[in-house]
Design an enzyme around this catalytic site. Structure first.
Site, PDB file in Angstrom:
ATOM      1  N   SER A   1       0.695  -1.176  -0.137  1.00 23.30           N
ATOM      2  CA  SER A   1       0.111   0.076  -0.124  1.00 23.30           C
ATOM      3  C   SER A   1       1.002   1.237  -0.142  1.00 23.30           C
ATOM      4  O   SER A   1       1.681   1.391  -0.906  1.00 23.30           O
ATOM      5  CB  SER A   1      -0.777  -0.053   1.402  1.00 23.30           C
ATOM      6  OG  SER A   1      -1.870   0.943   1.084  1.00 23.30           O
TER       7      SER A   1
ATOM      8  N   HIS B   1      -2.662  -1.003  -3.377  1.00 22.65           N
ATOM      9  CA  HIS B   1      -3.858   0.127  -3.067  1.00 22.65           C
ATOM     10  C   HIS B   1      -3.570   1.145  -3.941  1.00 22.65           C
ATOM     11  O   HIS B   1      -2.655   1.852  -3.776  1.00 22.65           O
ATOM     12  CB  HIS B   1      -3.944   0.234  -1.644  1.00 22.65           C
ATOM     13  CG  HIS B   1      -4.145  -0.969  -0.796  1.00 22.65           C
ATOM     14  ND1 HIS B   1      -3.913  -1.023   0.612  1.00 22.65           N
ATOM     15  CD2 HIS B   1      -4.699  -2.116  -0.970  1.00 22.65           C
ATOM     16  CE1 HIS B   1      -4.217  -2.041   1.062  1.00 22.65           C
ATOM     17  NE2 HIS B   1      -4.519  -2.975  -0.112  1.00 22.65           N
TER      18      HIS B   1
ATOM     19  N   ASP C   1      -4.818  -4.788   5.892  1.00 20.76           N
ATOM     20  CA  ASP C   1      -5.210  -5.382   4.777  1.00 20.76           C
ATOM     21  C   ASP C   1      -4.212  -6.625   4.380  1.00 20.76           C
ATOM     22  O   ASP C   1      -2.919  -6.302   4.403  1.00 20.76           O
ATOM     23  CB  ASP C   1      -5.294  -4.645   3.384  1.00 20.76           C
ATOM     24  CG  ASP C   1      -5.959  -5.467   2.185  1.00 20.76           C
ATOM     25  OD1 ASP C   1      -6.838  -6.554   2.687  1.00 20.76           O
ATOM     26  OD2 ASP C   1      -5.669  -5.069   1.030  1.00 20.76           O
TER      27      ASP C   1
END
Length: 575
Positions: free
Chosen positions: A394, A421, A514
């Site tokens: 991310s 992401h 996540d």
């Protein structure tokens, strides 16, 4: 006569790279002070000052420009880059800096809006507000305050921002003076800093701005005042549960509770969605645990020849499984079918409930689908002998992915899937960027792609990437998982189901958690889990969440992950 010598900068996801480029292009004798807020986890130490100093020294070895975490009360000086420390708002007072653990704004601390707002309140026309890459809309209200007090508003061009949410929101809601690519922002800052500010009289600061600025530093008068800014709304604060008051100043709809938590409309919706999703996942877990427990009790009753009790327990288990299946459908239902609700225990499609005869006619199919969701078919095809690596990242992920993948040989004998992401509003350029930096082949994943050795498949923006039992890939627009899409959890869980002990999961730098659920699935099926270590992670949130599950096999520095993957694949192939 001073120039625009108070420069306040806000960034979030994708901000480390653009901030590094921005400070690298600033002159050694910059006649201004720079203040930076980058959204970072509260629990992790910030290494942003050292990253920015390295970027400056790389181009200007003898530059006196210095990035640092300021101390509370430190005097403001030109040629300094003041970076907000973790879990503290960076606020500007008259001639000095104030750090405060005041209420979060947009669910964040540090937040961009309090920095911009306090700078505008004190220095008015001398302030330049800069909004860079980031998700959602923190910084928009603060940039409006800068403009209200006569300052200058600059926004990074959303077309080049890795995450366009913050820049796009600012452009849509504020009369921005400059929309520029990051390479052109530094020259404009220098020009404005050297240009004297023509005094036009001090603009009166609105009462609401004063109250909001005071709330950010927990000023007792503002906190205990009965005269809250705005009007009461019908919504509760996601942080404390108090009543949110709606503010409409500068044409922006925002919300703030009595204790000071503040939300834009988008941030409030995001927080409510996250709370709803968390509640649904908790309900799903509770129902599945109940079904498992009651099923076990039913088996014990059968073993004791207690037929009536066994039947009762089995009925309870079936009821719990049916409710769990309903919630699972609500969590995973495709977005293209619209929002879902329920009526009399049925999932309602956007066009309404199915007719009763359609429901009855399709009940057998639905029951089979529920069974397929809850447990894999014993006749399902086994995965091919091909191993696979699934990588997630991310914030800070572009550099990390580049370093890991560039360390792999062109004939790397395993397929690689990547979830990074990204902004959902623009197409992903990640595959194109990586293809210029690494030896192995890179492809943006498409539904039906067959996993091939030595190929990296990158998830498109705003689509989940899933691995199938036949070694092909699927893309899904199903609901956000932990408020992201694509989701590392879904990639890892599908890889675990399809490749079992042949799957290798890698968690790189990023905020949030996540991937933590997904690595449990990888480990449960006998796969291998690697996490980037804290020292080399720009953001340790995702690796730390994975490590805290207790299932990570290896915690490895970034520069050693590629060699680790080569060794693991070689060992697996020899085995």
């Amino acid at each position: 006569m001073p120039g625009h010598d108070i420069i306040v900068v806000g960034a979030s996801a994708g901000g480390v790279e653009v901030l590094s480029q921005l400070v690298r292009d600033l002159p050694a004798n910059l006649p201004a002070a720079l203040f930076v807020v980058l959204h970072i986890p509260a629990q992790s130490p910030s290494v942003l000052p050292s990253i920015l100093n390295r970027a400056i020294r790389k181009r200007q070895p003898n530059s006196p420009l210095q990035a640092l975490h300021p101390k509370d009360g430190e005097a403001i000086a030109h040629g300094r880059i003041y970076v907000a420390p973790p879990d503290q708002h960076l606020l500007i007072k008259d001639g000095h800096i104030h750090l405060a653990r005041g209420p979060k704004e947009n669910g964040l601390r540090p937040a961009v809006d309090p920095l911009f707002r306090t700078a505008a309140r004190i220095y008015g026309q001398r302030v330049i507000g800069v909004v860079l890459s980031g998700t959602l809309d923190d910084g928009t209200a603060g940039l409006a305050a800068v403009k209200q007090q006569g300052g200058v508003a600059i926004v990074q061009d959303p077309e080049e921002a890795l995450y366009s949410g913050m820049p796009q929101s600012a452009i849509e809601n504020v009369e921005v003076d400059y929309i520029l690519p990051i390479s052109e922002i530094a020259p404009v800052l220098v020009q404005l800093a050297e240009k004297p500010v023509e005094p036009e009289g001090v603009k009166a600061v609105s009462d609401d701005m004063k109250i909001e600025a005071d709330m950010a530093e927990l000023e007792i008068g503002a906190m205990q005042s009965y005269d809250c800014p705005g009007t009461p709304s019908g919504f509760a604060c996601p942080d404390c549960g108090g009543v949110l008051w709606e503010l409409g100043e500068q044409g922006l709809v925002r919300f703030r509770c009595r204790t000071g938590h503040a939300y834009s409309s988008n941030s409030l919706m995001a927080a409510q969605s996250e709370a709803l999703e968390e509640a649904l996942w908790n309900a799903l877990r509770a129902l599945e645990e109940k079904a498992a427990l009651v099923h076990r009790l039913g088996e014990r009753a059968r073993d004791r020849h207690q037929a009536i009790s066994a039947k009762h327990f089995e009925q309870e288990a079936q009821a719990a499984q049916q409710r769990a299946a309903l919630i699972r459908k609500m969590l995973l239902k495709s977005e293209e079918n619209g929002n879902l609700s329920t009526l009399d225990g049925q999932v309602v499609e956007p066009q309404g409930l199915l007719k009763s005869e359609e429901r009855n006619g399709s009940q057998e199919t639905e029951d089979k689908e529920d069974q397929d969701i809850s447990s894999p078919s014993p006749l399902a095809p086994r995965p091919s002998p091909l191993h696979m690596v699934a990588i997630c990242a991310s914030a800070g992920g572009l550099n990390a992915l580049s370093q890991v993948l560039s360390g792999l040989p062109a004939d790397f004998p395993v397929a690689i899937t990547v979830v990074q992401h990204l902004s959902s509003q623009f197409p992903s350029l990640l595959a194109e960027i990586l293809s210029r930096r690494i030896k192995v082949r890179v492809k943006q994943a498409e539904s039906g792609d067959l996993l091939l050795p030595g190929t990296v498949f990158v998830a498109p923006s705003d689509q989940h990437l899933l691995v199938n039992l036949d070694s092909t890939l699927s893309l899904s627009h199903s609901e956000l998982v932990h408020f992201v899409r694509p989701s590392a959890d879904l990639l890892f869980e599908s890889a675990a189901a399809s490749f079992e002990q042949q799957a290798i999961a890698v968690i790189l730098t990023g905020k949030g958690s996540d991937g933590a659920m997904g690595v449990r699935a990888i480990k449960k099926m006998g796969g291998t889990v690697i996490a980037q270590d804290q020292a080399t992670s720009e953001f340790f949130g995702m690796p730390e969440a994975a490590i805290n599950t207790g299932v990570v096999d290896l915690v490895v520095p970034l520069n050693e992950i590629a060699a680790t993957l080569v060794n693991l694949v070689t060992v697996k192939d020899e085995g």
